[in-house]
Design a protein around this motif. Sequence first.
Motif, PDB file in Angstrom:
ATOM      1  N   ASN A 274     -40.140   2.346 -53.793  1.00 54.77           N
ATOM      2  CA  ASN A 274     -39.290   1.163 -53.705  1.00 54.77           C
ATOM      3  C   ASN A 274     -40.066  -0.081 -53.297  1.00 54.77           C
ATOM      4  OD1 ASN A 274     -36.634   1.887 -54.504  1.00 54.77           O
ATOM      5  ND2 ASN A 274     -36.356   3.035 -52.606  1.00 54.77           N
ATOM      6  N   ARG A 275     -41.195   0.098 -52.644  1.00 53.52           N
ATOM      7  CA  ARG A 275     -41.995  -1.042 -52.224  1.00 53.52           C
ATOM      8  C   ARG A 275     -42.750  -1.695 -53.379  1.00 53.52           C
ATOM      9  NH1 ARG A 275     -43.031  -1.210 -46.520  1.00 53.52           N
ATOM     10  NH2 ARG A 275     -41.961   0.507 -45.454  1.00 53.52           N
ATOM     11  N   ILE A 276     -43.011  -0.945 -54.447  1.00 49.45           N
ATOM     12  CA  ILE A 276     -43.830  -1.514 -55.529  1.00 49.45           C
ATOM     13  C   ILE A 276     -43.134  -1.554 -56.887  1.00 49.45           C
ATOM     14  CG2 ILE A 276     -45.973  -0.845 -54.390  1.00 49.45           C
ATOM     15  CD1 ILE A 276     -46.261   1.386 -56.468  1.00 49.45           C
ATOM     16  N   ARG A 277     -41.965  -0.945 -57.020  1.00 47.40           N
ATOM     17  CA  ARG A 277     -41.280  -1.021 -58.320  1.00 47.40           C
ATOM     18  C   ARG A 277     -40.827  -2.451 -58.584  1.00 47.40           C
ATOM     19  NH1 ARG A 277     -35.927  -1.817 -57.652  1.00 47.40           N
ATOM     20  NH2 ARG A 277     -34.966  -1.138 -55.683  1.00 47.40           N
ATOM     21  N   MET A 278     -40.509  -2.762 -59.816  1.00 47.95           N
ATOM     22  CA  MET A 278     -39.959  -4.064 -60.144  1.00 47.95           C
ATOM     23  C   MET A 278     -38.590  -4.228 -59.476  1.00 47.95           C
ATOM     24  SD  MET A 278     -42.190  -5.743 -61.934  1.00 47.95           S
ATOM     25  CE  MET A 278     -43.364  -4.993 -60.790  1.00 47.95           C
ATOM     26  N   PRO A 279     -38.252  -5.441 -59.032  1.00 46.61           N
ATOM     27  CA  PRO A 279     -37.028  -5.605 -58.231  1.00 46.61           C
ATOM     28  C   PRO A 279     -35.729  -5.396 -58.996  1.00 46.61           C
ATOM     29  CG  PRO A 279     -38.090  -7.728 -58.652  1.00 46.61           C
ATOM     30  CD  PRO A 279     -39.053  -6.677 -59.080  1.00 46.61           C
ATOM     31  N   PHE A 280     -35.705  -5.650 -60.285  1.00 40.69           N
ATOM     32  CA  PHE A 280     -34.494  -5.450 -61.101  1.00 40.69           C
ATOM     33  C   PHE A 280     -34.860  -4.556 -62.284  1.00 40.69           C
ATOM     34  CE2 PHE A 280     -34.085  -9.661 -59.109  1.00 40.69           C
ATOM     35  CZ  PHE A 280     -32.940  -9.446 -58.341  1.00 40.69           C
ATOM     36  N   ASN A 281     -35.308  -3.345 -61.978  1.00 45.92           N
ATOM     37  CA  ASN A 281     -35.929  -2.508 -63.006  1.00 45.92           C
ATOM     38  C   ASN A 281     -34.937  -1.791 -63.918  1.00 45.92           C
ATOM     39  OD1 ASN A 281     -35.091  -0.864 -60.916  1.00 45.92           O
ATOM     40  ND2 ASN A 281     -36.853   0.506 -61.013  1.00 45.92           N
ATOM     41  N   VAL A 282     -33.663  -1.776 -63.577  1.00 46.41           N
ATOM     42  CA  VAL A 282     -32.643  -1.204 -64.463  1.00 46.41           C
ATOM     43  C   VAL A 282     -31.642  -2.305 -64.781  1.00 46.41           C
ATOM     44  CG1 VAL A 282     -30.940   0.621 -64.815  1.00 46.41           C
ATOM     45  CG2 VAL A 282     -32.933   1.037 -63.346  1.00 46.41           C
ATOM     46  N   ASN A 283     -31.526  -2.666 -66.049  1.00 45.27           N
ATOM     47  CA  ASN A 283     -30.686  -3.810 -66.382  1.00 45.27           C
ATOM     48  C   ASN A 283     -29.196  -3.510 -66.186  1.00 45.27           C
ATOM     49  OD1 ASN A 283     -29.361  -3.068 -69.066  1.00 45.27           O
ATOM     50  ND2 ASN A 283     -31.523  -2.741 -69.568  1.00 45.27           N
ATOM     51  N   LEU A 284     -28.410  -4.560 -66.152  1.00 47.86           N
ATOM     52  CA  LEU A 284     -26.990  -4.427 -65.806  1.00 47.86           C
ATOM     53  C   LEU A 284     -26.205  -3.547 -66.780  1.00 47.86           C
ATOM     54  CD1 LEU A 284     -24.786  -7.334 -64.489  1.00 47.86           C
ATOM     55  CD2 LEU A 284     -23.897  -5.767 -66.194  1.00 47.86           C
ATOM     56  N   PRO A 285     -26.278  -3.799 -68.100  1.00 44.81           N
ATOM     57  CA  PRO A 285     -25.539  -2.912 -69.017  1.00 44.81           C
ATOM     58  C   PRO A 285     -25.979  -1.450 -68.922  1.00 44.81           C
ATOM     59  CG  PRO A 285     -26.251  -4.900 -70.156  1.00 44.81           C
ATOM     60  CD  PRO A 285     -26.952  -4.883 -68.834  1.00 44.81           C
ATOM     61  N   ALA A 286     -27.268  -1.228 -68.686  1.00 47.78           N
ATOM     62  CA  ALA A 286     -27.766   0.140 -68.558  1.00 47.78           C
ATOM     63  C   ALA A 286     -27.169   0.825 -67.341  1.00 47.78           C
ATOM     64  CB  ALA A 286     -29.288   0.131 -68.463  1.00 47.78           C
ATOM     65  N   GLN A 287     -27.065   0.100 -66.239  1.00 48.21           N
ATOM     66  CA  GLN A 287     -26.506   0.696 -65.029  1.00 48.21           C
ATOM     67  C   GLN A 287     -25.053   1.120 -65.220  1.00 48.21           C
ATOM     68  OE1 GLN A 287     -27.175  -1.119 -61.191  1.00 48.21           O
ATOM     69  NE2 GLN A 287     -29.109  -2.040 -61.848  1.00 48.21           N
ATOM     70  N   VAL A 288     -24.230   0.217 -65.768  1.00 50.17           N
ATOM     71  CA  VAL A 288     -22.806   0.550 -65.886  1.00 50.17           C
ATOM     72  C   VAL A 288     -22.584   1.653 -66.922  1.00 50.17           C
ATOM     73  CG1 VAL A 288     -22.058  -1.714 -65.072  1.00 50.17           C
ATOM     74  CG2 VAL A 288     -22.371  -1.349 -67.531  1.00 50.17           C
TER      75      VAL A 288
END
Length: 366
Positions: free
Chosen positions: A243-257
Motif C-alpha cells: 500500500n505504500r508504493i502502489r498507485m493511489p487510484f489503481n482500480v478505476n471507478l467503473p471497475a470497482q463497482v
Amino acid sequence: MSAPKPHSWIMDLAAYVPGRAKVEGVKETVKLSANECTSGPSPKAVAAYTAAASQLLRYPDGGSTELREAIAGVYGLDADRIICGAGSDDILTVLIHAFAGPGDEVIFSQYGFMVYPIQTKAVGATGVAVPNLKWAADVDGILNAVTPKTKLVFVDNPNNPTGAYLPISEIERLHAGLPEHVVLVVDSAYAECVTAADYDAGAKLVERSTNVIMTRTFSKMYALAGLRVGWGYGGPAIIDALNRIRMPFNVNLPAQVAAVEAVKDQAHLAEAVAYNAEWRDKLTAELAALGLDVVPSQTNFLLLGFPEESPFTAGEANTYLTERGYLLRWLPGMGLPNHLRLTIGAPHENRTVVELLRAFLNGSPE
C-alpha cells in the motif's frame, strides 16, 4: 548529445506479448488465445458498470473499500488484509518492486506466468527458473534453489500456461521449507476454475503465516478482463508495504463497482464454472482421441502437445488454424515450441476447433 538511457537490464527485456485478437487478411476471427471467460460477466456487473458512467468525473476510492469488503464477505476473509489492483499482475509487479532489487533472487517455475521474469529483471534482480514437475511447480526443485539471496518465490497454482496444479498439501510443504524472510506468492488467478477436491487457493495459509500472499483476479471466471481488477490477500506487513508504493487510484471507478456486483453474484459464477468444467472434460477427451498430448487442466484452457515432425507440428497447426480464423496461443516464446494453448470457448467454437484439428492431423487441405 547523448540520449537518455534506461538501466542496461531493461533493454535486455522482451516485452510481454498478449494473445492475438486479429490477423491481417483474415476478416473474422475466433479468439481462443487469451484465457477469457466465454460465459461473460454477470449482468449485475454490467449494469453497475453502465450506471457508473455519470460519475466518471470523480476519482475512485483509493482504497477500494467497498470492493475489499465485498470480497471479504463472499470469501470469509479479513478486509484489512486485502489489497486491490489493476489486475493481479499489478499486485505481482508491486510485490517484486517492494521486496527485490539488484543482488536479490526471485524463484519461479520454468513454465509459468511471464510477468514474474519480466518484472524481476525490471528491478535488476536475478530470476531463477526451476523446471516444472509433471507440468506443475516442483516443490523440491524450488526448495533446492533457495539461497540467502532469495527474496520471493512465485507459484502460479494452477499453472499458466500448462493448466496443471498442486494440492494444498504441497503448497504447505513448500511454505514450511522456506526461510521466514522469503515471501511466498501463491498466484491463484485460476482458482475459480478448479474442481479438484484437494485444491485450496491459499487463504488459510495466509492467515496463519506472516510471509505469504495469495493473489486473485476478476479477469478469468468473473469475465472482467477488460476492466483490469485483481486482488491479493496477505500478511499485514506485506499488505502495508504494498500500500505504500502502489498507485493511489489503481482500480478505476467503473471497475470497482462492477467487481463488487460480480463477486456478489455467485450464482452466475457457479454457472460459468460448471460450463467450463463440462467443456474442459469434453475437449480433453476429444483432443486426446486425435492423438494430441493434452495436459490435464484445472483452468479454462488446455495445453496441447503436437508431434515434432512436419507437417504436424504446433507451428504448422497454428498457421492452419489462423488461416481459418481460429486464434490459439503458440508458445515458442515460453519455451514450448511443440505446444498450443487453447482457451475454452463457446460450444460452436469448441466443436469447430476440434474438427479443424482433426482435418489438420489427417492431412486434409480443407
